[in-house]
Design a protein around this motif. Structure first.
Motif, PDB file in Angstrom:
ATOM      1  N   ILE A 141       0.862  -1.178   0.000  1.00  0.00           N
ATOM      2  CA  ILE A 141       0.000   0.000   0.000  1.00  0.00           C
ATOM      3  C   ILE A 141       0.900   1.231   0.000  1.00  0.00           C
ATOM      4  O   ILE A 141       2.049   1.182   0.463  1.00  0.00           O
ATOM      5  CB  ILE A 141      -0.936  -0.019   1.238  1.00  0.00           C
ATOM      6  N   PHE A 142       0.362   2.343  -0.522  1.00  0.00           N
ATOM      7  CA  PHE A 142       1.138   3.580  -0.610  1.00  0.00           C
ATOM      8  C   PHE A 142       0.321   4.736  -0.036  1.00  0.00           C
ATOM      9  O   PHE A 142      -0.904   4.703  -0.013  1.00  0.00           O
ATOM     10  CB  PHE A 142       1.506   3.879  -2.064  1.00  0.00           C
ATOM     11  N   HIS A 143       1.032   5.756   0.399  1.00  0.00           N
ATOM     12  CA  HIS A 143       0.357   6.930   0.947  1.00  0.00           C
ATOM     13  C   HIS A 143      -0.239   7.811  -0.150  1.00  0.00           C
ATOM     14  O   HIS A 143      -1.245   8.488   0.076  1.00  0.00           O
ATOM     15  CB  HIS A 143       1.348   7.763   1.778  1.00  0.00           C
ATOM     16  N   SER A 144       0.386   7.820  -1.303  1.00  0.00           N
ATOM     17  CA  SER A 144      -0.026   8.748  -2.363  1.00  0.00           C
ATOM     18  C   SER A 144       0.520   8.246  -3.697  1.00  0.00           C
ATOM     19  O   SER A 144       1.299   7.293  -3.757  1.00  0.00           O
ATOM     20  CB  SER A 144       0.543  10.148  -2.086  1.00  0.00           C
ATOM     21  N   GLU A 145       0.105   8.920  -4.761  1.00  0.00           N
ATOM     22  CA  GLU A 145       0.629   8.575  -6.082  1.00  0.00           C
ATOM     23  C   GLU A 145       2.129   8.828  -6.163  1.00  0.00           C
ATOM     24  O   GLU A 145       2.869   8.064  -6.790  1.00  0.00           O
ATOM     25  CB  GLU A 145      -0.102   9.368  -7.160  1.00  0.00           C
ATOM     26  N   ALA A 146       2.593   9.895  -5.514  1.00  0.00           N
ATOM     27  CA  ALA A 146       4.028  10.175  -5.504  1.00  0.00           C
ATOM     28  C   ALA A 146       4.794   9.074  -4.781  1.00  0.00           C
ATOM     29  O   ALA A 146       5.903   8.689  -5.191  1.00  0.00           O
ATOM     30  CB  ALA A 146       4.294  11.528  -4.844  1.00  0.00           C
ATOM     31  N   ASP A 147       4.209   8.544  -3.709  1.00  0.00           N
ATOM     32  CA  ASP A 147       4.813   7.434  -2.974  1.00  0.00           C
ATOM     33  C   ASP A 147       4.890   6.199  -3.867  1.00  0.00           C
ATOM     34  O   ASP A 147       5.908   5.486  -3.896  1.00  0.00           O
ATOM     35  CB  ASP A 147       3.980   7.158  -1.724  1.00  0.00           C
ATOM     36  N   PHE A 148       3.832   5.925  -4.598  1.00  0.00           N
ATOM     37  CA  PHE A 148       3.793   4.814  -5.547  1.00  0.00           C
ATOM     38  C   PHE A 148       4.853   5.004  -6.636  1.00  0.00           C
ATOM     39  O   PHE A 148       5.582   4.072  -6.992  1.00  0.00           O
ATOM     40  CB  PHE A 148       2.397   4.713  -6.154  1.00  0.00           C
ATOM     41  N   GLN A 149       4.955   6.211  -7.151  1.00  0.00           N
ATOM     42  CA  GLN A 149       5.934   6.527  -8.193  1.00  0.00           C
ATOM     43  C   GLN A 149       7.357   6.237  -7.714  1.00  0.00           C
ATOM     44  O   GLN A 149       8.150   5.590  -8.402  1.00  0.00           O
ATOM     45  CB  GLN A 149       5.797   7.997  -8.596  1.00  0.00           C
ATOM     46  N   HIS A 150       7.668   6.707  -6.517  1.00  0.00           N
ATOM     47  CA  HIS A 150       9.000   6.495  -5.963  1.00  0.00           C
ATOM     48  C   HIS A 150       9.252   5.010  -5.705  1.00  0.00           C
ATOM     49  O   HIS A 150      10.352   4.488  -5.982  1.00  0.00           O
ATOM     50  CB  HIS A 150       9.161   7.284  -4.667  1.00  0.00           C
TER      51      HIS A 150
END
Length: 316
Positions: free
Chosen positions: A18-27
């Motif tokens: 799971i990710f906090h945000s799209e930016a977190d997913f991107q990284h």
């Protein structure tokens, strides 16, 4: 190392379900690519065109991969692997569906104009409304629906009764060159603070080729010939592959060791007055026609073997 998006996401899910945000997913995705391919080059938020930001540009094994991401959320509140997550419910699924299709159009342009060899639109969500068919009889976003088994193709636009609040800055029709089948894959299952399970699933839409030729991953999209007979003819009949083989045979015959470079192939193709763009030739040589290249395509040929950096020889 062959790059398979399913494999990358499967490995990523083990570390980050799971990710906090799209930016977190991107990284997280960029980091996973680098861990699996230490020699790769990865850039975030590049700007190939004015006003356009590309989420990820990955260079690996001689292939340039353009990636656009979407992280579409239903609300979630819980602790996963000792870390607190509070995800908002984004709603506005109609706009998000439109923007996923817009990403594919953008990737088609990047590949067609030679900025990338392969494109991937990756959508990760815990909102089942994206992978399940809707119940509305006449939704305003019918053209942009992404439910399981849906085929995306042609020019797509909003229904006539769509309101201006929804279509603002998104009113232009989206024209797809290729045909894409929506096939969702399981990503992870996490448990929220109330003990309820939440499933995350992902959708990958693959883009490759130019001048109307749409190459797709066999595990992700429909094959070209099945999706559009006109495009299937390009794969089965006279095409870039045949022109490249003729050029390769000539170069091999004049080389003392029978090898040649990608640059030499491109130069010879140009000398012969080929109608194919450099991006098409590059994609065929480094990926589709090469037996030891990353496996991105439903249709591949054992024509060439890479024997060194950008250097090849004929197989057989």
């Amino acid at each position: 190392m062959a790059v398979q998006m399913d494999q990358v996401l499967s490995c990523l899910a083990e570390q980050r379900p799971i990710f906090h945000s799209e930016a977190d997913f991107q990284h997280g995705l960029a980091w996973q690519f680098r861990c699996m391919n230490p020699d790769s080059s990865i850039r975030l938020e590049t700007r190939p065109f004015r006003g356009v930001r590309l989420d990820l540009l990955v260079h690996v094994d001689g292939v340039r991969i353009a990636i656009e991401l979407k992280y579409l959320l239903a609300g979630f509140n819980g602790v996963v692997a000792g870390e607190k997550y509070e995800l908002p419910s984004q709603a506005a699924q109609d706009i998000s569906r439109h923007d996923v299709v817009k990403d594919v159009v953008r990737l088609e342009r990047l590949v067609a104009e030679g900025w990338a060899d392969v494109g991937w639109s990756v959508t990760l969500t815990n909102d089942s409304g994206y992978w399940r068919p809707g119940r509305k009889l006449d939704p305003i976003d019918a053209s942009f629906r992404l439910h399981e088994g849906r085929l995306l193709s042609g020019t797509l636009g909003w229904a006539a009764h769509a309101g201006s609040g929804t279509t603002h800055k998104r009113d232009l029709p989206l024209a797809l060159t290729g045909t894409y089948e929506c096939l969702w894959r399981d990503y992870s299952t996490v448990t929220d603070a109330r003990g309820r399970e939440a499933a995350f699933r992902y959708l990958c839409l693959a883009v490759a080729g130019t001048e109307g030729e749409q190459a797709v991953d066999s595990r992700t999209n429909a094959t070209v010939a099945e999706a559009d007979p006109r495009l299937g003819l390009l794969l089965a009949g006279a095409n870039a592959r045949e022109e490249i083989l003729e050029a390769a045979k000539m170069l091999a015959a004049h080389a003392h060791d029978g090898t040649f470079t990608l640059t030499e192939i491109i130069a010879e193709i140009r000398r012969r007055g080929s109608r194919y763009a450099e991006g098409t030739v590059r994609t065929h040589v480094v990926s589709r026609m090469c037996v030891n290249a990353p496996d991105h395509h439903a249709t591949v040929y054992a024509d060439l073997e890479r024997v060194g950096p950008a250097r090849y020889r004929l197989v057989g």
